[in-house]
Design an enzyme around this catalytic site. Sequence first.
Site, PDB file in Angstrom:
ATOM      1  N   LYS A 118      -0.505  -4.218  -3.442  1.00 24.30           N
ATOM      2  CA  LYS A 118      -1.827  -3.703  -3.052  1.00 24.30           C
ATOM      3  C   LYS A 118      -2.000  -2.314  -3.662  1.00 24.30           C
ATOM      4  O   LYS A 118      -1.465  -1.331  -3.167  1.00 24.30           O
ATOM      5  CB  LYS A 118      -1.977  -3.638  -1.535  1.00 24.30           C
ATOM      6  N   SER A 130       0.821  -1.201   0.000  1.00 24.50           N
ATOM      7  CA  SER A 130       0.000   0.000   0.000  1.00 24.50           C
ATOM      8  C   SER A 130       0.866   1.266   0.000  1.00 24.50           C
ATOM      9  O   SER A 130       1.552   1.551  -0.965  1.00 24.50           O
ATOM     10  CB  SER A 130      -0.953  -0.039   1.193  1.00 24.50           C
ATOM     11  N   ASP A 133       9.768   5.369 -10.157  1.00 24.56           N
ATOM     12  CA  ASP A 133       9.316   6.004 -11.402  1.00 24.56           C
ATOM     13  C   ASP A 133      10.027   7.316 -11.665  1.00 24.56           C
ATOM     14  O   ASP A 133      10.281   7.689 -12.822  1.00 24.56           O
ATOM     15  CB  ASP A 133       7.807   6.262 -11.340  1.00 24.56           C
TER      16      ASP A 133
END
Length: 544
Positions: free
Chosen positions: A314, A289, A300
Amino acid sequence: MKNLLRKRVLIPIIASVLFLSTTAFKNDFFEIAKQIEIFTTLFKELNMNYVDETNPGDLMDTAIKSMLEDLDPYTRFMNEQDVEAARINNTGDYTGIGAKVRTHKNKLVIVEPYKDYPADKAGLKAGDEIIKVGDILVENYKDDAGNLLKGSPGTAINVTYKRQGKTQTATINRAEVEIKAVPHFSLVDDKTGYIVLSQFNNKASTETRYALRDLKAQGAERIILDLRGNPGGLLHEAVNIVNLFVPKGQLVVTTKSKVKKYNRTYYTKNAPIDTDIPLVVLIDGSSASASEIVSGSLQDLDRAVIVGSRSFGKGLVQRPKPLTYGTQVKITISRYYTPSGRCIQALDYWHRDEKGEAVRVKQENYNEFKTKNGRKVFDGGGVFPDVNLGNSKKTPIITSLTNDNLIFDYATNYYYNNTLNDINTFKLSDSDFSNFKDYLNTNNFSFETDTEKKLYKAMESAQKEALDDDITNEFKSLIQRLNNVKTVVFDENKDYLLKLLTNEIVKRHVYREGLYDYLKIHDEPIKKATEILKNPSTYSNYLR
């Protein structure tokens, strides 16, 4: 009077369902109203006419749980105790004895006393089984026995507990307990700082910011952020933590939902602490999460090298909605997407297999995305590290040992039967591993694989069809071969099992704080992270 009580039960139920369905009502009012009416009339008739006495509360609890089981495991009903537990998890503050406890099969066990808190000061240790709180026997207590330990600050409770077969008593003075989001930070060497972030409560970013500033003041020129075992928490705290390392105005995460108001984009809002300091983030199969938002977005943005094993996967966001009588429902309202556009949700709860279990996204169905520098990353299965140090250990044997608490119990026995002279040089041996296997045999430990379950089921069918005479010998031979394979599998997991046992034993001697100091010396992922950070060209190459 009984009918009146039933009506009082029905009214909040109807109100709750209506509240939950507000948005859907706009789209399909008649169908939802129809189903509510069917359910409420059924519930009334059942309670009024069933041959035996019924408990409306229990029936409704079963109905709610059955309904939610068809969705995902994160959408769930929360009673008053659950709501309080969620509050504690988000704030990190509560009043009690200052220990992590486990309730299991009418037993209340101390899992971990927090250093210098009441339970620790009263002499309680991990493995102690509390059998009596005041005058209340735990085995006769119907609710969560852990609630017996909570109370107002300064109030005293007498507990009776068992330790290694002996019964003892202690008086514990309750106090306010603060569970830190950052339980440890320190220097690994003179220029490498190490921060452990264990949960995303509402103090997570504040504590991480403090740790980062402090380490830089001590001379840290590179940072290891440890998110292993962190199950997540508050989304905005994840955004704030990313903000410590990236500029203001940077996209961190996007949430997408069928309800337009839940479609959000989250950007960093504050001035960062340091946008250039080399950063390694450690993750594992229990990093989930918010941990994946932090690690995934930093990956990223090519702002950090991710080291460890694939994260949990998740990619779903929940929001609590208040119901009546202090209860709540926590609903999955959206999916989140990292800056590259990927959703790392690993399980598809809306398409299940023949056993009713969620289907894992297959690797051939992963979609490719690009980081800021053009590196390839993928969705569909958690955050995959830039430096992979092995798969997460979610094997049946590890699951069974954990569920049966046998690693914990062995560590308890080891603590009381062995002396450690220097914790920093402690290492379990092959002999210790053999002793652990003997301990499991003494406790009749066994674990059943999916293959065994299917074989036994096939044998049952053969017996019903009177075919078992022809295949009994082959069946026994297959089971024996499987048992031999399981022994091999156990030995294949030796290193990981020894790691779990070592960590549990070390905590008994030097608490969790001391465990982190031990890991800085012995933990392979920390060593690897330090090695990468010490070599600027190696670090840069991972981000190109």
